[in-house]
Design a protein around this motif. Structure first.
Motif, PDB file in Angstrom:
ATOM      1  N   SER A  80       0.834  -1.204   0.000  1.00 34.23           N
ATOM      2  CA  SER A  80       0.000   0.000   0.000  1.00 34.23           C
ATOM      3  C   SER A  80       0.870   1.256   0.000  1.00 34.23           C
ATOM      4  CB  SER A  80      -0.941   0.000   1.208  1.00 34.23           C
ATOM      5  OG  SER A  80      -0.207   0.005   2.421  1.00 34.23           O
ATOM      6  N   GLU A  81       1.937   1.259   0.810  1.00 29.85           N
ATOM      7  CA  GLU A  81       2.840   2.407   0.828  1.00 29.85           C
ATOM      8  C   GLU A  81       3.647   2.483  -0.464  1.00 29.85           C
ATOM      9  OE1 GLU A  81       3.443   5.016   3.128  1.00 29.85           O
ATOM     10  OE2 GLU A  81       1.462   4.321   3.738  1.00 29.85           O
ATOM     11  N   ALA A  82       4.021   1.337  -1.004  1.00 28.72           N
ATOM     12  CA  ALA A  82       4.764   1.325  -2.260  1.00 28.72           C
ATOM     13  C   ALA A  82       3.922   1.943  -3.379  1.00 28.72           C
ATOM     14  CB  ALA A  82       5.164  -0.097  -2.624  1.00 28.72           C
ATOM     15  N   TYR A  83       2.636   1.574  -3.445  1.00 34.71           N
ATOM     16  CA  TYR A  83       1.751   2.148  -4.461  1.00 34.71           C
ATOM     17  C   TYR A  83       1.514   3.639  -4.221  1.00 34.71           C
ATOM     18  CZ  TYR A  83       0.502  -2.054  -7.042  1.00 34.71           C
ATOM     19  OH  TYR A  83       0.548  -3.149  -7.851  1.00 34.71           O
ATOM     20  N   LYS A  84       1.467   4.044  -2.972  1.00 32.22           N
ATOM     21  CA  LYS A  84       1.305   5.469  -2.653  1.00 32.22           C
ATOM     22  C   LYS A  84       2.437   6.282  -3.276  1.00 32.22           C
ATOM     23  CE  LYS A  84       2.035   8.572   1.268  1.00 32.22           C
ATOM     24  NZ  LYS A  84       2.259   8.625   2.741  1.00 32.22           N
ATOM     25  N   TYR A  85       3.676   5.811  -3.068  1.00 31.18           N
ATOM     26  CA  TYR A  85       4.804   6.557  -3.619  1.00 31.18           C
ATOM     27  C   TYR A  85       4.920   6.379  -5.130  1.00 31.18           C
ATOM     28  CZ  TYR A  85       6.338   8.178   0.880  1.00 31.18           C
ATOM     29  OH  TYR A  85       6.389   8.838   2.084  1.00 31.18           O
ATOM     30  N   ALA A  86       4.441   5.257  -5.643  1.00 32.50           N
ATOM     31  CA  ALA A  86       4.397   5.089  -7.097  1.00 32.50           C
ATOM     32  C   ALA A  86       3.475   6.123  -7.715  1.00 32.50           C
ATOM     33  CB  ALA A  86       3.940   3.677  -7.452  1.00 32.50           C
ATOM     34  N   GLY A  87       2.320   6.350  -7.062  1.00 31.58           N
ATOM     35  CA  GLY A  87       1.390   7.363  -7.555  1.00 31.58           C
ATOM     36  C   GLY A  87       1.994   8.756  -7.514  1.00 31.58           C
ATOM     37  N   LEU A  88       2.671   9.079  -6.414  1.00 34.47           N
ATOM     38  CA  LEU A  88       3.346  10.380  -6.316  1.00 34.47           C
ATOM     39  C   LEU A  88       4.422  10.517  -7.385  1.00 34.47           C
ATOM     40  CD1 LEU A  88       3.748  10.622  -2.432  1.00 34.47           C
ATOM     41  CD2 LEU A  88       2.246  12.027  -3.865  1.00 34.47           C
ATOM     42  N   LEU A  89       5.097   9.413  -7.647  1.00 39.92           N
ATOM     43  CA  LEU A  89       6.154   9.420  -8.656  1.00 39.92           C
ATOM     44  C   LEU A  89       5.594   9.668 -10.051  1.00 39.92           C
ATOM     45  CD1 LEU A  89       9.145   8.977  -9.320  1.00 39.92           C
ATOM     46  CD2 LEU A  89       8.674   6.524  -9.425  1.00 39.92           C
ATOM     47  N   LEU A  90       4.468   9.039 -10.356  1.00 41.60           N
ATOM     48  CA  LEU A  90       3.840   9.242 -11.664  1.00 41.60           C
ATOM     49  C   LEU A  90       3.410  10.698 -11.844  1.00 41.60           C
ATOM     50  CD1 LEU A  90       1.638   6.049 -12.092  1.00 41.60           C
ATOM     51  CD2 LEU A  90       4.032   6.418 -12.647  1.00 41.60           C
ATOM     52  N   GLN A  91       2.819  11.262 -10.813  1.00 36.09           N
ATOM     53  CA  GLN A  91       2.400  12.664 -10.884  1.00 36.09           C
ATOM     54  C   GLN A  91       3.598  13.587 -11.085  1.00 36.09           C
ATOM     55  OE1 GLN A  91       0.031  13.722  -7.434  1.00 36.09           O
ATOM     56  NE2 GLN A  91      -1.147  11.829  -7.549  1.00 36.09           N
ATOM     57  N   LEU A  92       4.673  13.307 -10.363  1.00 36.76           N
ATOM     58  CA  LEU A  92       5.861  14.155 -10.458  1.00 36.76           C
ATOM     59  C   LEU A  92       6.512  14.023 -11.827  1.00 36.76           C
ATOM     60  CD1 LEU A  92       7.823  16.099  -9.138  1.00 36.76           C
ATOM     61  CD2 LEU A  92       8.970  14.137  -8.080  1.00 36.76           C
ATOM     62  N   ASN A  93       6.596  12.787 -12.333  1.00 40.17           N
ATOM     63  CA  ASN A  93       7.165  12.588 -13.663  1.00 40.17           C
ATOM     64  C   ASN A  93       6.358  13.326 -14.724  1.00 40.17           C
ATOM     65  OD1 ASN A  93       9.549  11.049 -13.454  1.00 40.17           O
ATOM     66  ND2 ASN A  93       8.395   9.173 -13.100  1.00 40.17           N
ATOM     67  N   ASP A  94       5.025  13.278 -14.602  1.00 38.38           N
ATOM     68  CA  ASP A  94       4.182  13.981 -15.559  1.00 38.38           C
ATOM     69  C   ASP A  94       4.408  15.481 -15.497  1.00 38.38           C
ATOM     70  OD1 ASP A  94       3.052  11.731 -16.611  1.00 38.38           O
ATOM     71  OD2 ASP A  94       1.236  11.808 -15.397  1.00 38.38           O
ATOM     72  N   SER A  95       4.563  16.017 -14.292  1.00 36.59           N
ATOM     73  CA  SER A  95       4.773  17.463 -14.162  1.00 36.59           C
ATOM     74  C   SER A  95       6.137  17.881 -14.690  1.00 36.59           C
ATOM     75  CB  SER A  95       4.619  17.896 -12.703  1.00 36.59           C
ATOM     76  OG  SER A  95       5.672  17.410 -11.911  1.00 36.59           O
ATOM     77  N   LEU A  96       7.119  16.977 -14.583  1.00 30.94           N
ATOM     78  CA  LEU A  96       8.475  17.312 -15.038  1.00 30.94           C
ATOM     79  C   LEU A  96       8.650  17.113 -16.535  1.00 30.94           C
ATOM     80  CD1 LEU A  96      10.632  15.686 -12.193  1.00 30.94           C
ATOM     81  CD2 LEU A  96      10.391  18.126 -12.661  1.00 30.94           C
ATOM     82  N   TYR A  97       8.078  16.013 -17.040  1.00 28.37           N
ATOM     83  CA  TYR A  97       8.390  15.605 -18.409  1.00 28.37           C
ATOM     84  C   TYR A  97       7.181  15.556 -19.341  1.00 28.37           C
ATOM     85  CZ  TYR A  97      12.343  13.961 -15.638  1.00 28.37           C
ATOM     86  OH  TYR A  97      13.384  13.877 -14.754  1.00 28.37           O
ATOM     87  N   GLY A  98       5.970  15.765 -18.807  1.00 30.98           N
ATOM     88  CA  GLY A  98       4.789  15.700 -19.650  1.00 30.98           C
ATOM     89  C   GLY A  98       4.198  14.306 -19.664  1.00 30.98           C
ATOM     90  N   LYS A  99       3.228  14.121 -20.532  1.00 37.70           N
ATOM     91  CA  LYS A  99       2.449  12.879 -20.556  1.00 37.70           C
ATOM     92  C   LYS A  99       3.068  11.791 -21.431  1.00 37.70           C
ATOM     93  CE  LYS A  99      -0.988  14.537 -18.072  1.00 37.70           C
ATOM     94  NZ  LYS A  99      -1.357  13.965 -16.764  1.00 37.70           N
ATOM     95  N   ASP A 100       4.198  12.061 -22.068  1.00 36.83           N
ATOM     96  CA  ASP A 100       4.760  11.115 -23.031  1.00 36.83           C
ATOM     97  C   ASP A 100       5.689  10.100 -22.387  1.00 36.83           C
ATOM     98  OD1 ASP A 100       3.413  12.441 -25.060  1.00 36.83           O
ATOM     99  OD2 ASP A 100       5.069  13.832 -25.399  1.00 36.83           O
ATOM    100  N   ILE A 101       5.390   9.699 -21.174  1.00 37.67           N
ATOM    101  CA  ILE A 101       6.243   8.726 -20.487  1.00 37.67           C
ATOM    102  C   ILE A 101       5.398   7.578 -19.956  1.00 37.67           C
ATOM    103  CG2 ILE A 101       8.053  10.359 -19.862  1.00 37.67           C
ATOM    104  CD1 ILE A 101       6.742  10.524 -17.110  1.00 37.67           C
ATOM    105  N   THR A 102       4.333   7.265 -20.659  1.00 33.04           N
ATOM    106  CA  THR A 102       3.410   6.232 -20.186  1.00 33.04           C
ATOM    107  C   THR A 102       4.116   4.901 -19.977  1.00 33.04           C
ATOM    108  OG1 THR A 102       1.651   7.314 -21.425  1.00 33.04           O
ATOM    109  CG2 THR A 102       1.240   5.049 -20.682  1.00 33.04           C
TER     110      THR A 102
END
Length: 217
Positions: free
Chosen positions: A184-206
């Motif tokens: 559950s904690e691993a997925y929490k930080y995975a979600g934060l990581l996805l949001q941060l990656n999107d804000s840094l690099y855009g949506k082209d990192i699916t």
């Protein structure tokens, strides 16, 4: 000197290590010709960083030691922070068997960087301590230092560099929780990581995002 150093930094960021080293070496030779010890120390550190990124840790260690020696010889108060930074770089080249020396170097980096309000270096040193304890399988200690690194990182002025450092912190949290089977904690930080990656690099990192999630047990 500045132009060659700036070009070297550009190539280092592009992961073109031979070109980076070539330009840093030119800058180094020019500082030596001019007798500029402080700038010479800086170029020695830069070359060490190139070797470090190539995972040539023995060569990186040699250059960081030379840089540290030069900064110590110059011995200006404003260079104290670089003594800490280069010492921190040196720490990352040392084997785990030298744990005590690594900890001493990183703690010195924290003290000197804090003294001179160079907080990005403080965050990096806490992160490196977190990684050290993770490698030693001391996960509680690792999380304590990651918490400190994140707390400092969140107070820094936003930038790509600060954001990328936070990506590393979130990935480190994921490793800890994955290793302790706390999904559950691993997925929490995975979600934060996805949001941060999107804000840094855009949506082209699916694909990268999907890979991140798939690595969680």
């Amino acid at each position: 000197v500045y132009s060659y150093s700036a070009i070297g930094k550009m190539f280092l960021q592009m992961e073109q290590y031979d070109s980076a080293r070539f330009n840093y070496q030119i800058a180094l030779h020019k500082t030596q010709e001019l007798g500029q010890r402080k700038r010479e120390a800086s170029q020695l550190n830069n070359i060490g960083l190139v070797f470090f990124e190539e995972m040539n840790y023995d060569s990186a260690e040699a250059y960081f030691l030379r840089s540290l020696e030069k900064y110590t010889q110059v011995n200006l108060k404003e260079d104290e922070v670089m003594i800490g930074v280069v010492g921190g770089n040196l720490a990352m080249c040392l084997p785990l068997e030298k744990k005590d020396e690594i900890i001493e170097l990183l703690n010195r980096n924290i003290r000197l960087a804090t003294k001179h309000n160079y907080m990005s270096s403080v965050a990096n040193a806490y992160f490196d301590l977190g990684n050290l304890y993770f490698e030693l399988n001391e996960l509680k200690h690792s999380k304590v230092y990651l918490d400190s690194s994140l707390a400092v990182n969140l107070k820094l002025t936003p930038s790509i560099e600060v954001g990328e450092a936070r990506v590393d912190i979130y990935e480190a949290y994921m490793q800890i929780y994955d290793k302790t089977n706390n999904s559950s904690e691993a997925y929490k930080y995975a979600g934060l990581l996805l949001q941060l990656n999107d804000s840094l690099y855009g949506k082209d990192i699916t694909q990268k995002n999907a890979k991140t999630l798939s690595n969680i047990k």
